[in-house]
Design an enzyme around this catalytic site. Structure first.
Site, PDB file in Angstrom:
ATOM      1  CE1 TYR A 127       4.091  -3.657  12.185  1.00  0.00           C
ATOM      2  CE2 TYR A 127       2.954  -2.118  13.637  1.00  0.00           C
ATOM      3  CZ  TYR A 127       3.560  -2.401  12.427  1.00  0.00           C
ATOM      4  OH  TYR A 127       3.652  -1.428  11.469  1.00  0.00           O
TER       5      TYR A 127
ATOM      6  CB  ALA B 199       9.400  -5.955   2.690  1.00  0.00           C
TER       7      ALA B 199
ATOM      8  CE1 TYR C 176      -3.150   2.983   0.693  1.00  0.00           C
ATOM      9  CE2 TYR C 176      -2.779   2.679   3.051  1.00  0.00           C
ATOM     10  CZ  TYR C 176      -3.345   3.383   2.008  1.00  0.00           C
ATOM     11  OH  TYR C 176      -4.118   4.487   2.279  1.00  0.00           O
TER      12      TYR C 176
ATOM     13  NE  ARG D 220      -5.583   4.280  17.182  1.00  0.00           N
ATOM     14  CZ  ARG D 220      -5.982   4.263  18.459  1.00  0.00           C
ATOM     15  NH1 ARG D 220      -6.214   5.397  19.108  1.00  0.00           N
ATOM     16  NH2 ARG D 220      -6.138   3.118  19.100  1.00  0.00           N
TER      17      ARG D 220
HETATM   18  N1  UDP Z   1     -11.795   0.391  14.574  1.00  0.00           N
HETATM   19  C1  UDP Z   1     -13.147   0.122  14.773  1.00  0.00           C
HETATM   20  N2  UDP Z   1     -13.751  -0.794  13.967  1.00  0.00           N
HETATM   21  C2  UDP Z   1     -13.084  -1.458  12.957  1.00  0.00           C
HETATM   22  C3  UDP Z   1     -11.717  -1.159  12.753  1.00  0.00           C
HETATM   23  C4  UDP Z   1     -11.107  -0.237  13.582  1.00  0.00           C
HETATM   24  O1  UDP Z   1     -13.779   0.702  15.671  1.00  0.00           O
HETATM   25  O2  UDP Z   1     -13.696  -2.302  12.275  1.00  0.00           O
HETATM   26  C5  UDP Z   1     -11.118   1.384  15.426  1.00  0.00           C
HETATM   27  C6  UDP Z   1      -9.912   0.826  16.186  1.00  0.00           C
HETATM   28  O3  UDP Z   1     -10.317   0.293  17.420  1.00  0.00           O
HETATM   29  C7  UDP Z   1      -9.039   2.059  16.317  1.00  0.00           C
HETATM   30  C8  UDP Z   1      -9.357   2.882  15.085  1.00  0.00           C
HETATM   31  O4  UDP Z   1     -10.597   2.383  14.579  1.00  0.00           O
HETATM   32  O5  UDP Z   1      -9.423   2.805  17.449  1.00  0.00           O
HETATM   33  C9  UDP Z   1      -8.312   2.743  13.988  1.00  0.00           C
HETATM   34  O6  UDP Z   1      -8.060   1.366  13.794  1.00  0.00           O
HETATM   35  P1  UDP Z   1      -7.208   0.815  12.576  1.00  0.00           P
HETATM   36  O7  UDP Z   1      -7.267  -0.676  12.676  1.00  0.00           O
HETATM   37  O8  UDP Z   1      -7.688   1.437  11.303  1.00  0.00           O
HETATM   38  O9  UDP Z   1      -5.749   1.355  12.820  1.00  0.00           O
HETATM   39  P2  UDP Z   1      -4.771   1.229  14.102  1.00  0.00           P
HETATM   40  O10 UDP Z   1      -4.962   2.518  14.860  1.00  0.00           O
HETATM   41  O11 UDP Z   1      -5.157   0.030  14.865  1.00  0.00           O
HETATM   42  O12 UDP Z   1      -3.422   1.134  13.495  1.00  0.00           O
END
Ligand code: UDP
Length: 338
Positions: free
Chosen positions: A147, A80, A16, A227
């Site tokens: 991670y 990667a 991506y 976020r």
């Molecule tokens: N989130 C959510 N529902 C989903 C996917 C993500 O509520 O189906 C929330 C997740 O808990 C976080 C935010 O959206 O608070 C961003 O999540 P994402 O997985 O996009 O990125 P991360 O911050 O984990 O890298």
């Protein structure tokens, strides 16, 4: 100074963020070779004629030696990696092997070949739970999952290689990547897709029944997680600037790449309704383990060191851009690698 004489190796360049960066570097007239094993990358994401795609692993020493011998790379941009936090908890060795051990191979071959410039895809996950907001680079790096550890270890390794053999590196700590290219030809296609913005848009198109909001009792104004969503084209621009900085003899840098703007899960859902003019079916569920309340970057160091600043700051731009990809001819999917 955008065009460099020596070619650049981009690992994970069919993924991506990698593919957007490759496209920008190619547009700037730089010679690019992509190394990608196509486990998560897409052959169709490499759309510039001048870009060579080599299918293989970063840990394949013989292949790396051949590539460095043939191309005499002036720099490496290393994308990667595996990036599923939950999986890293259940299968840590997969992450330490792929994200930490394989880059060591790459660095060994770089050292042998005298290539001393490395741009690294790092992450805000190296901070763990922030001690203060917005997050500056002075925040302690205490990852809360394998991670984050797998990425932080590479940051340390790069620092040590800097002291030992003069490697100069840029560790770019991404916040939440989002959006697609303005022409909608390349974008985000993960399988499985776990990220919020694409999933919200999948709920709009009916690809999934509804978006589940993970937790409404966070210590934030609307109770959902906050976020910092950063446009993938802005991330690509930062990589190009990091290359220029290092090619010009600049010192190693470690910096955040974010907008500095905090956006809640509910804000994303509202933005998606505004952008698509369609309702988003929502279900409210429990918290997802390991999610901090808020992660928002202080991006000022990247501006100071690289002259970089996010051009897209309104989250509706990110959602509109992601929608261009999801509602375009590919419907958010490249299809099987041919
Ligand atoms: N989130 C959510 N529902 C989903 C996917 C993500 O509520 O189906 C929330 C997740 O808990 C976080 C935010 O959206 O608070 C961003 O999540 P994402 O997985 O996009 O990125 P991360 O911050 O984990 O890298």
């Amino acid at each position: 100074m955008s065009a460099t004489a020596s070619p650049i190796l981009v690992t994970g360049g069919a993924g991506y963020i990698g593919s957007h960066t490759v496209r920008l570097l190619a547009a700037q007239g730089r010679r690019v070779v992509v190394l990608d094993n196509l486990v998560f990358g897409h052959r169709q994401a490499i759309i510039d004629d001048g870009v060579e795609l080599v299918v293989g692993d970063v840990g394949d020493r013989a292949l790396l030696r051949r590539l460095f011998e043939t191309h005499r790379f002036g720099a490496v941009v290393h994308f990667a990696a595996y990036a599923h936090v939950g999986e890293s908890v259940t299968n840590p060795l997969k992450y330490y092997w792929n994200n930490t051990a394989e880059p060591v191979r790459l660095l060994q071959v770089m050292q042998e070949s005298g290539c001393k410039v490395f741009v690294f895809s790092s992450t805000c996950a190296t901070y763990g739970i922030p001690t203060a907001l917005p997050i500056t680079e002075a925040n302690p790096q205490q990852p809360i999952n394998p991670y984050g550890h797998s990425k932080l270890m590479v940051e340390r390794i790069l620092e040590d290689c800097g002291h030992a053999w003069g490697l100069r590196s840029a560790c770019l700590r991404y916040f939440n990547a989002s959006g697609c290219s303005p022409d909608g030809r390349i974008g985000e296609d993960h399988d499985p897709e776990t990220h919020l913005i694409p999933r919200v848009l999948m709920a709009v198109t009916g690809e999934i029944d509804r978006i589940e909001v993970f937790g409404t009792d966070y210590n934030t104004p609307d109770g959902t997680c906050i976020r910092d969503y950063i446009h993938v084209e802005d991330l690509a621009d930062a990589h190009a600037r990091a290359l220029d900085h290092l090619a010009a003899g600049g010192a190693s840098v470690r910096c955040n790449l974010g907008t500095g703007v905090g956006v809640s899960v509910k804000d994303i859902i509202h933005a998606a309704e505004e952008v698509t003019s369609k309702p988003v079916p929502v279900a409210y569920g429990p918290r997802r383990p390991g999610d901090p309340d808020s992660l928002v970057a202080d991006p000022s160091l990247a501006k100071q060191l690289l002259g970089w600043e996010a051009r897209h700051k309104d989250v509706r731009d990110m959602v509109r851009s992601a929608w261009t990809w999801m509602s375009g001819p590919r419907k958010g999917r490249y299809g099987a690698n041919s």
